[in-house]
Scaffold this motif. Sequence first.
Motif, PDB file in Angstrom:
ATOM      1  N   UNK A  79       0.847  -1.200   0.000  1.00  0.00           N
ATOM      2  CA  UNK A  79       0.000   0.000   0.000  1.00  0.00           C
ATOM      3  C   UNK A  79       0.875   1.240   0.000  1.00  0.00           C
ATOM      4  N   UNK A  80       0.266   2.360  -0.332  1.00  0.00           N
ATOM      5  CA  UNK A  80       1.018   3.610  -0.280  1.00  0.00           C
ATOM      6  C   UNK A  80       0.239   4.714   0.419  1.00  0.00           C
ATOM      7  N   UNK A  81      -0.931   4.368   0.995  1.00  0.00           N
ATOM      8  CA  UNK A  81      -1.677   5.420   1.672  1.00  0.00           C
ATOM      9  C   UNK A  81      -1.085   5.667   3.065  1.00  0.00           C
ATOM     10  N   UNK A  82      -1.003   6.925   3.404  1.00  0.00           N
ATOM     11  CA  UNK A  82      -0.319   7.359   4.617  1.00  0.00           C
ATOM     12  C   UNK A  82      -0.921   6.767   5.886  1.00  0.00           C
ATOM     13  N   UNK A  83      -2.229   6.685   5.972  1.00  0.00           N
ATOM     14  CA  UNK A  83      -2.880   6.178   7.184  1.00  0.00           C
ATOM     15  C   UNK A  83      -2.490   4.723   7.455  1.00  0.00           C
ATOM     16  N   UNK A  84      -2.500   3.894   6.419  1.00  0.00           N
ATOM     17  CA  UNK A  84      -2.128   2.487   6.580  1.00  0.00           C
ATOM     18  C   UNK A  84      -0.659   2.363   6.968  1.00  0.00           C
ATOM     19  N   UNK A  85       0.208   3.140   6.329  1.00  0.00           N
ATOM     20  CA  UNK A  85       1.636   3.086   6.656  1.00  0.00           C
ATOM     21  C   UNK A  85       1.901   3.559   8.076  1.00  0.00           C
ATOM     22  N   UNK A  86       1.217   4.603   8.508  1.00  0.00           N
ATOM     23  CA  UNK A  86       1.387   5.083   9.887  1.00  0.00           C
ATOM     24  C   UNK A  86       0.929   4.028  10.883  1.00  0.00           C
TER      25      UNK A  86
END
Length: 152
Positions: A79-86
């Motif tokens: 994934x590359x969405x910020x919320x998932x990475x955080x």
Amino acid sequence: MNNEQALDRIDRDILFHLQRDGRLTNVELAQRVGLTPPPCLRRVKRLEESGVIAGYRARVNPEAIGRGLEVTVSIEVSVSDLKTLEGLEAAIAGYEEVVEFRRLFGTPDYHLRVLVADYAAYEAFEFRKLIGIPGIARVISQPTMKTIKDMG
């Protein structure tokens, strides 16, 4: 002190000795770097206040606390969405087994150093904690055979 040019030979010598033994007394350190104690202490304080010396800590023998197996783990994400990475980063950073955690440029996306008791403990860590985190596409584990140098 933002650049290396601000550090002279004596500052670098002080850092060399403190990295190897952060418990040196100021008198011992001053003798090793060829200064008297007052200017040595001033230099150490300046290095601390400027952030060059970020802190002091005890190095613990992992085997003595039941964490004798070190595993280097590479993680690739899907994934590359910020919320998932955080969320992924917060979850992994919260695990006590993880003693080092870095986001990298390129592939893999993350690098971890994990300390556990044995292979069974690592298997439990990977399958009960890592695998279920949203966004993880691939986990590559490499147990350490022998540590040659560790400045950590």
